[in-house]
Each structure stands twice: as structure tokens, then as C-alpha cells.
Design an enzyme around this catalytic site. Structure first.
Site, PDB file in Angstrom:
ATOM      1  CG  ASP A  55      29.352  48.536  37.937  1.00  0.00           C
ATOM      2  OD1 ASP A  55      29.413  47.566  37.169  1.00  0.00           O
ATOM      3  OD2 ASP A  55      28.554  48.618  38.897  1.00  0.00           O
ATOM      4  CG  ASN A  57      27.712  44.292  35.791  1.00  0.00           C
ATOM      5  OD1 ASN A  57      28.323  45.094  36.510  1.00  0.00           O
ATOM      6  ND2 ASN A  57      27.984  43.008  35.770  1.00  0.00           N
ATOM      7  CG  ASP A  59      29.236  44.015  39.478  1.00  0.00           C
ATOM      8  OD1 ASP A  59      29.670  45.164  39.225  1.00  0.00           O
ATOM      9  OD2 ASP A  59      29.809  42.973  39.099  1.00  0.00           O
ATOM     10  CG  ASP A  63      32.011  46.252  34.166  1.00  0.00           C
ATOM     11  OD1 ASP A  63      32.016  47.082  33.240  1.00  0.00           O
ATOM     12  OD2 ASP A  63      31.052  46.135  34.978  1.00  0.00           O
ATOM     13  CG  ASP A 132      49.917  44.395  35.810  1.00  0.00           C
ATOM     14  OD1 ASP A 132      50.966  43.780  36.081  1.00  0.00           O
ATOM     15  OD2 ASP A 132      49.515  45.376  36.458  1.00  0.00           O
ATOM     16  CG  ASP A 234      53.056  42.346  39.922  1.00  0.00           C
ATOM     17  OD1 ASP A 234      52.783  43.514  40.233  1.00  0.00           O
ATOM     18  OD2 ASP A 234      53.062  41.401  40.731  1.00  0.00           O
ATOM     19  CD  GLU A 291      55.912  46.330  40.953  1.00  0.00           C
ATOM     20  OE1 GLU A 291      55.178  47.125  41.504  1.00  0.00           O
ATOM     21  OE2 GLU A 291      55.834  45.101  41.128  1.00  0.00           O
ATOM     22  CG  HIS A 357      48.176  49.520  41.220  1.00  0.00           C
ATOM     23  ND1 HIS A 357      49.203  49.802  40.340  1.00  0.00           N
ATOM     24  CD2 HIS A 357      48.459  48.315  41.754  1.00  0.00           C
ATOM     25  CE1 HIS A 357      50.054  48.792  40.347  1.00  0.00           C
ATOM     26  NE2 HIS A 357      49.629  47.878  41.195  1.00  0.00           N
ATOM     27  CG  ASP A 358      51.263  48.993  44.136  1.00  0.00           C
ATOM     28  OD1 ASP A 358      50.249  48.348  44.464  1.00  0.00           O
ATOM     29  OD2 ASP A 358      52.119  48.551  43.354  1.00  0.00           O
TER      30      ASP A 358
HETATM   31  C1  GLC Z   1      53.139  44.656  42.590  1.00  0.00           C
HETATM   32  C2  GLC Z   1      51.819  45.332  42.324  1.00  0.00           C
HETATM   33  C3  GLC Z   1      51.014  45.304  43.574  1.00  0.00           C
HETATM   34  C4  GLC Z   1      50.797  43.874  43.984  1.00  0.00           C
HETATM   35  C5  GLC Z   1      52.127  43.154  44.173  1.00  0.00           C
HETATM   36  C6  GLC Z   1      51.930  41.675  44.282  1.00  0.00           C
HETATM   37  O1  GLC Z   1      53.898  45.408  43.431  1.00  0.00           O
HETATM   38  O2  GLC Z   1      52.026  46.627  41.837  1.00  0.00           O
HETATM   39  O3  GLC Z   1      49.790  45.965  43.415  1.00  0.00           O
HETATM   40  O4  GLC Z   1      50.071  43.838  45.174  1.00  0.00           O
HETATM   41  O5  GLC Z   1      52.977  43.361  43.068  1.00  0.00           O
HETATM   42  O6  GLC Z   1      51.553  41.148  43.039  1.00  0.00           O
HETATM   43 CA    CA Z   2      30.548  45.560  37.097  1.00  0.00          CA
END
Ligand code: GLC
Ligand code: CA
Length: 585
Positions: A55, A57, A59, A63, A132, A234, A291, A357-358
């Protein structure tokens, strides 16, 4: 009782659409012209969850300026390409996976000028950038949807899937994130239901409409013109739908593979990918990955076989989905990775990852995050990712051995998937202690806690209040401390990345599994020309003996996550979570 899947139902299939191999510092002895070399096979990808990286700034939200500040760190890892989760304008119902403007940057993350500076900063350092692309659905706050829902005869009506309520209730569709797991949402204004496979603020775009497709291709060209080097599509396997809306058998959604089977790889998916290839990928030197790969190896191949001109790389979920909180089957893990490696040995290409991230943190799921084993098991898992056949993806923080932080109550979770799964579980009468254990083991927030830069307050991620708590173990596990320690996970990761980059055998070498029945050791060889390397990985907390066939004679040690290794003829004894790569004599 129904269960709701908390993680990656949604495979990531990668597509990198370029054909010219760029030079690497490789020193393989065989005839390199025999290899089907591509830069996206040789690159190592680093995934950054922008909200949680740095981050700038105060908040509390990571970013683009924060990423710019840390470009030298990213470069120091030795990786080649950065993939950022979505950074477009978004109301953040699903942290950017709900886009309200495809040609703008989310205010939380900065401005278009910041974006340009970030990409330039990467390119100046020889790092490529992957965007993405979330086009199975948009946000309900996108102008297209606002128009679409305003009246039945609005020109944007057909940008989404609508079911007029006078026809009765639409055939049941399961929603991954909906509190009631129902993908049809009734909209009073026009007395109709709209479809949303994900949250109700993520209406599915109607890909049957050629105007929608053209909008998407144009938008991708806009980013390609800005210098993006790759696209991650995605949830793409779901874009083509069977719009005769068949009814499926009662309760099929309990089996996620049935959901993927019914909703994924729809009737026109290949047509759309070929159009996209023709209009976008073939025109730029870009890599692309989508994906999800359907339910069979044939599906996966059909997406990435080069002569079809669709995608470059298959991104499947079977591997990452194996770790379950009630224990997981190591032999199945080995078999599964072997099945994919062998199937793509001579045609097509796959991605290799154990976290994103999932999911929760790699070391907490596949390794062991107790103080005694965290470092060796993290190094062992990175040895695996970077020595398997396929393009490796490292999720930010996994180079440090960051662990999943424990959350005591549902109030600490921020992810809409977790919050709605909790409500759903409660309404279905599930044992909520058990559910919380499951959530702690695998939920997405576990993998999204802020990057740990140093041992100061909030790990120097922010000067404000972080949007998601910082793991208290940042006092020990952080970049600054690991930079200074030559034996750290971080320095081991750098060494392992370099080993892969210097040796084409780890990219292109044939893969062969050894000791298939061994319950502790994952053993395989990589062979290229006259060279054969042996990879030995102990996935357990106890010593393990690898009794190799007699003709195996371990020679030079290429990497070792301990100082020593015990070799006696063709028998190698491994310490807990030990990882060693030998050249065979
Ligand atoms: C994909 C992404 C996931 C997102 C989902 C809906 O699976 O990896 O993080 O929530 O699609 O876009
Ligand atoms: Ca920030």
C-alpha cells in the site's frame, strides 16, 4: 445435505499466444532445434494479489504505486512474468472480479498513469505483464447491465441472459457464490430473472451475442496496445452456454465435476476462442491462458493443441484441489500430477501451481506450517513447482513460506464466497464447528493476507489499517529477515528459479515417475538428450528411504534444501521434507 465448494472449482487455463522463443542462458547438450521452444514455456510466473502486496498511500489497500515501489524486489526473485488479479474499475463485490469499466483502473489501485508506469517499470527490468480478463460476467454496476436491466427492449438487453418471469421459474442453475446457491436472480423492474453463476452482483454476459464478443475483443486489443504481454481468461470455460436451458437431474450440484460437466466447455467455446485468437492473440506477441479445462484430458487438449489456434496452456485444478482439511491422498497427488505431465509430454502444455488467490497458503495445505517443518517443507514444495514439467506459477508470499493465518470467527473473513458459504452452511444445518475448520483450512482469505515485508507494525504493508489482518508471524517470516539469511526460504526460491532458468532439462526434459507406491517420497526424473536428473522430494515429517533401481547412480547435487544428504549406492535417505535434485551419472 448440500455442501458448497469453497475454492477453485474454476480452473485456470493459460493461453500465451506467442511463437518465437527468446534466448535463455541455457546450457543443455542436446540438439535444441528439436525442442518446440516457446518463451512462455520457459518463463516463471509470479502472481500478485494487488490488494495485498504493498500500500503506497496508507488507505490499507495495496495499489499499483506500491507494486512500483517493489519492482526491484520482484526482479530479485528471478521470475520472468507477473500476473496481477483484476485491476479494472470495480465496486469490489468480489475484489475486482466484478468489473464496472473494462477500460479504466480501480480507484483503490490508482490511475491509468500508474498502470502505464508500472508496466514500463516491469518492461525496463525485463519482466512481462499478464492481465486478468474477467468476461464470463461483468459487474451489475457496468453500464451495459444498467442499460440491460432498464427495459426489455433496450439495445443492451441481449448483453446478458434473461428469463421472462411469465414463463415461470427458469430451470435450476447452481451459483458458486450465492447465499442460496441459486444462479437466477429475479429483477422486478422488467419482471425477469438474470443469470449469475457467481455472485448476484456478477451477471453473466451473453456470449451468443456477437456484439458482446466484439466489445470484448476490442477491449483486449486496447490492453494489448498498451503493452500487456499476456491474458489470463477468468472462468472462461463457462462463457458458452446451452441456451436451450436443459433441466439436469436433482442434486447434481453436489458433485462439482457435474457442474463443470454441464456448464463448462459449452457448445461454442472453441468458436469463441478461435475468434479471439484470430482477432487478438495472433496479432500481438502475447501469451494467454484460460481458467478451467472442462472435465477430461481430451477437453484440456482441445483447448491447447497448437494447430487448433486457441490457447497456449491448460490450467487445471485437480492438483491444487487435492489438499483437503480432513487429510489428503498423497498417492493420488502423485498419480494426478503424473497423469497431466505424461498426457502433455509431447503435445500441448500445462501450468503448474499449488496455490493462488482462490486457495489458502501452499505450505499450510501441502506442506507443514509448524515451526520445525515450515521452512523445509516450503522449500521442498518450491522445488516441486520449479522442477515439474509445465510453466510454474508462484503466488506472492509463497517464496517466503508465508502461512495461512487462523481466523476465529466469520467476522474476520472478507471474501463474499466465504461469507455466503457460511450463511448457506448454517441454513442447511451443517455442523458449524466443522465448517469453520474447513474454512480455516481452505478459504480464499487465508491466501490473501498482506505481504510480509518486515517485522514492523503491519509488516510494512501499510501505514494505515490493513484491509485484511496481517499474520502475526510476520515478525519472523518477512522479506527483510529472509533476505539477510542465506538459508531462508526466499534465498532458496531464488536459487531454484535460477536452476530452472539455467537448465532446459527442467523445462523440456521428459518426465518419468519413480517409486509410484512410495507413501512419503515423490520421485521423478527429467531427461533431455544424454542428461538425466533425479528429483527426490520427501513429503513427510519423518526420514524416508528412497531405494532406487540399481542402475541409478546419483552424481552431482544440483540443489538440496538441507546441508547434506545421505547416499549409499542407489539408496538415498531423506530427512523430513528434504528435497534434492541430482544429476545421474
Ligand atoms: C475465478 C477467479 C475467482 C473469482 C471467480 C469469479 O475463479 O479465480 O477469484 O472469484 O472467477 O470471477
Ligand atoms: Ca492504497
Amino acid at each position: 445435505m448440500k455442501t458448497i465448494k469453497l475454492i477453485t472449482i474454476l480452473g485456470l487455463a493459460l493461453l500465451f499466444g506467442c511463437s518465437n522463443a527468446k534466448p535463455v542462458n541455457a546450457d543443455a547438450t542436446e540438439d535444441k532445434s528439436q525442442l518446440d521452444r516457446k518463451w512462455w514455456k520457459e518463463d516463471v510466473i509470479y502472481q500478485i494479489y494487488p490488494r495485498s502486496f504493498k500500500d503506497s498511500n496508507g488507505d490499507g489497500i495495496g495499489d499499483l504505486r506500491g507494486i512500483i515501489q517493489e519492482l526491484d524486489y520482484i526482479k530479485s526473485l528471478g521470475i520472468d512474468m507477473v500476473w496481477l488479479n483484476p485491476i479494472y474499475s470495480s465496486p469490489n463485490f468480489d475484489n475486482g472480479y466484478d468489473i464496472s469499466d473494462y477500460r479504466n483502473i480501480m480507484t483503490d489501485f490508482g490511475t491509468m498513469a500508474d498502470f502505464d508506469a508500472m508496466v514500463k517499470g516491469m518492461h525496463d527490468r525485463g519482466i512481462k505483464f499478464v492481465m486478468d480478463v474477467v468476461v464470463n460476467h461483468s459487474s451489475d454496476e457496468h453500464e451495459w447491465f444498467k442499460q440491460s436491466r432498464s427495459s426489455r427492449d433496450n439495445p443492451y438487453r441481449d448483453y446478458y441472459h434473461w428469463w421472462p418471469a411469465e414463463k415461470g421459474k427458469p430451470p435450476h442453475r447452481f451459483s458458486f457464490f450465492d447465499e442460496k446457491a441459486d444462479a437466477w436472480e429475479y429483477d422486478e423492474k422488467t419482471n425477469a430473472y438474470y443469470l449469475h453463476y457467481f455472485g448476484d452482483k456478477q451477471p453473466d454476459l451473453n456470449w451468443e451475442n456477437p456484439k458482446v464478443r466484439q466489445e470484448i475483443y476490442d477491449m483486449m486489443k486496447f490492453w494489448a496496445e498498451k503493452g500487456v504481454d499476456g491474458f489470463r481468461l477468468d472462468a472462461f470455460q463457462y462463457v458458452s452456454k446451452d441456451i436451450t436451458w436443459p433441466t439436469y437431474e436433482e442434486g447434481y450440484e453436489k458433485d462439482i465435476m457435474k457442474v463443470v460437466g454441464y456448464y463448462g466447455m459449452g457448445p461454442h467455446l472453441h468458436q469463441y476462442l478461435q475468434e479471439m485468437h484470430d482477432q487478438v492473440f495472433s496479432k500481438y506477441n502475447v501469451f494467454s491462458v484460460s481458467e478451467g479445462v472442462g472435465t477430461t484430458l481430451e477437453h484440456a487438449h482441445s483447448l491447447v493443441d497448437p494447430e487448433r489456434k486457441e490457447l497456449n496452456m491448460a490450467y487445471h485444478f485437480e492438483g491444487v484441489d487435492i489438499a483437503k482439511y480432513k487429510g489428503w491422498d498423497f498417492l493420488y497427488f502423485k498419480n494426478n500430477f503424473t497423469k497431466w505431465a505424461e498426457s502433455f509430454e509431447h503435445k500441448g502444455w500445462i501450468a503448474i501451481f499449488l496455490a493462488n488467490h482462490d486457495s489458502a497458503r501452499m505450505v499450510s495445505r501441502f506442506g507443514n506450517d509448524s515451526p520445525a517443518f515450515r521452512a523445509p517443507s516450503s522449500k521442498m514444495l518450491n522445488t516441486f513447482l520449479l522442477s515439474m514439467k509445465g510453466t510454474p506459477y508462484t503466488y506472492y508470499g509463497d517464496e517466503l513460506g508465508m502461512t495461512s493465518m487462523h481466523f476465529d470467527s466469520i467476522d474476520q473473513f472478507r471474501d463474499i464466497a466465504a461469507i455466503n458459504a457460511y450463511k448457506f452452511a448454517k441454513a442447511s444445518g451443517r455442523d458449524m464447528d466443522d465448517f469453520m475448520k474447513e474454512l480455516n483450512f481452505m478459504s480464499r482469505d487465508k491466501g490473501r493476507t498482506p505481504m510480509q515485508w518486515d517485522d514492523s507494525k503491519n509488516a510494512n504493508f501499510t501505514t494505515g489499517t490493513p484491509w485484511l489482518p496481517v499474520n502475526p508471524n510476520h515478525v519472523k517470516i518477512n522479506v527483510e529477515a529472509e533476505n539477510a539469511d542465506k538459508d531462508s526460504c526466499l534465498n532458496y526460491f531464488r536459487k531454484m528459479v535460477q536452476l530452472r532458468k539455467d537448465n532446459l532439462i527442467l523445462v523440456y526434459g521428459d518426465y518419468d515417475l519413480l517409486l509410484p507406491e512410495d507413501k512419503q517420497i515423490f520421485a521423478y526424473t527429467r531427461t533431455l538428450g544424454d542428461d538425466r536428473w533425479l528429483v527426490l522430494l520427501n513429503f513427510s515429517t519423518t526420514e524416508a528411504v528412497a531405494a532406487l533401481p540399481n542402475e541409478f547412480s546419483p552424481g552431482d547435487i544440483k540443489i538440496n534444501n538441507y546441508d547434506t544428504v545421505s547416499v549409499d549406492g542407489s539408496t538415498v535417505t531423506l530427512k523430513p521434507y528434504q528435497a534434492v535434485i541430482f544429476a545421474l551419472k
